[in-house]
Design a protein around this motif. Structure first.
Motif, mmCIF file in Angstrom:
data_model
loop_
_atom_site.group_PDB
_atom_site.id
_atom_site.type_symbol
_atom_site.label_atom_id
_atom_site.label_comp_id
_atom_site.label_asym_id
_atom_site.label_seq_id
_atom_site.Cartn_x
_atom_site.Cartn_y
_atom_site.Cartn_z
ATOM 1 N N SER A 126 0.827 -1.201 0.000
ATOM 2 C CA SER A 126 0.000 0.000 0.000
ATOM 3 C C SER A 126 0.866 1.257 0.000
ATOM 4 O O SER A 126 2.041 1.219 0.354
ATOM 5 N N ARG A 127 0.283 2.356 -0.436
ATOM 6 C CA ARG A 127 0.939 3.669 -0.427
ATOM 7 C C ARG A 127 2.257 3.691 -1.185
ATOM 8 O O ARG A 127 3.156 4.466 -0.872
ATOM 9 N N SER A 150 -3.696 -1.003 -1.696
ATOM 10 C CA SER A 150 -4.470 0.231 -1.647
ATOM 11 C C SER A 150 -3.562 1.451 -1.769
ATOM 12 O O SER A 150 -2.343 1.376 -1.585
ATOM 13 N N SER A 151 -4.178 2.582 -2.110
ATOM 14 C CA SER A 151 -3.476 3.873 -2.170
ATOM 15 C C SER A 151 -2.287 3.838 -3.118
ATOM 16 O O SER A 151 -1.166 4.221 -2.770
ATOM 17 N N HIS A 174 -8.693 -0.253 -2.214
ATOM 18 C CA HIS A 174 -9.253 1.096 -2.283
ATOM 19 C C HIS A 174 -8.180 2.162 -2.551
ATOM 20 O O HIS A 174 -6.980 1.904 -2.460
ATOM 21 N N ASP A 175 -8.659 3.355 -2.876
ATOM 22 C CA ASP A 175 -7.788 4.506 -3.152
ATOM 23 C C ASP A 175 -6.837 4.255 -4.314
ATOM 24 O O ASP A 175 -5.650 4.602 -4.265
ATOM 25 N N ASN A 176 -7.369 3.635 -5.363
ATOM 26 C CA ASN A 176 -6.704 3.544 -6.657
ATOM 27 C C ASN A 176 -7.646 4.141 -7.703
ATOM 28 O O ASN A 176 -8.863 4.063 -7.553
ATOM 29 N N PRO A 202 -13.440 -0.453 -3.291
ATOM 30 C CA PRO A 202 -12.749 0.409 -4.255
ATOM 31 C C PRO A 202 -13.756 1.219 -5.051
ATOM 32 O O PRO A 202 -14.911 0.819 -5.205
ATOM 33 N N ARG A 205 -12.716 5.558 -11.227
ATOM 34 C CA ARG A 205 -12.350 6.849 -11.803
ATOM 35 C C ARG A 205 -13.071 7.050 -13.122
ATOM 36 O O ARG A 205 -13.573 8.141 -13.416
ATOM 37 N N ASP A 214 -18.868 3.748 -5.114
ATOM 38 C CA ASP A 214 -18.128 3.160 -3.998
ATOM 39 C C ASP A 214 -17.829 1.687 -4.161
ATOM 40 O O ASP A 214 -17.384 1.041 -3.224
#
Length: 218
Positions: A126-127, A150-151, A174-176, A202, A205, A214
């Protein structure tokens, strides 16, 4: 057996005179930059089971850095400056179960990136700055139970990338910036059919009609 903490001491190399019976070593928050060949062996730390080297400005890990650490089961390299998976260094840790690479500027995971650590149970990516994960990146991880991606900057993920992970019980996506087109359909169905827990759904976009939705839909 002792646990040793040498955190936030501006160290540029491993400290001397650490008890050779040490099993858990935390040298996070330092200025190591580089882990050289035989870094821990030369310090007599052959009994290590867990190593934490978070936030220590690591840019490179020598392929022989973990030589002779036969008992190593956990390595935490989070929040460093690594731009690739240190695959060659992991050859010396075939029994590794927990690997944290979160928060490193890694953009791509190649085929066989984790081939030398087939016992991994937990993997945290992640990140990072991932834009691509090869469909065969996780092919050797038959025992993996937890995967965090994620991220990152992922827009798509080939279903073959994860469908071989028969033991997977937790996944964070999530956060992709997912492009929710037909290419993600197989992945979505696999997650549903295998009932893979993902604590945060997730979101899409693209296409525009699904932006911000969501959950990944196709």
């Amino acid at each position: 057996m002792p646990d040793v903490e040498c955190k936030n001491q501006a160290l540029e190399t491993l400290p001397d005179s650490i008890d050779p019976e040490t099993q858990v070593l935390d040298i996070s928050g330092n200025k190591l930059g580089f882990l050289p060949q035989d870094a821990f062996r030369r310090a007599g730390l052959l009994n290590l089971q867990r190593i934490h080297v978070r936030n220590s400005r690591l840019t490179q890990i020598d392929p022989g850095a973990f030589n002779e650490l036969k008992n190593l089961v956990e390595i935490d390299l989070g929040d460093n400056l690594l731009t690739s998976v240190p695959s060659l260094a992991l050859r010396a840790t075939p029994f590794l179960r927990d690997l944290n690479l979160a928060g490193n500027p890694i953009q791509r995971i190649p085929k066989g990136g984790f081939e030398y650590v087939p016992q991994l149970v937990k993997l945290d990516l992640s990140r990072c700055q991932l834009v691509e994960i090869d469909p065969q990146a996780f092919a050797h991880l038959k025992l993996l139970e937890s995967l965090k991606i994620s991220s990152n900057r992922l827009t798509t993920l080939n279903n073959n990338t994860v469908k071989s992970l028969a033991q997977l019980h937790a996944m964070e996506l999530h956060d992709n910036p997912w492009d929710c087109d037909c290419r993600l359909r197989d992945l979505k169905l696999w997650i549903e059919n295998e009932n893979i827990p993902h604590p945060v759904s997730p979101s899409c976009r693209t296409p525009n009609r699904l932006t911000g939705n969501d959950s990944v839909q196709v």
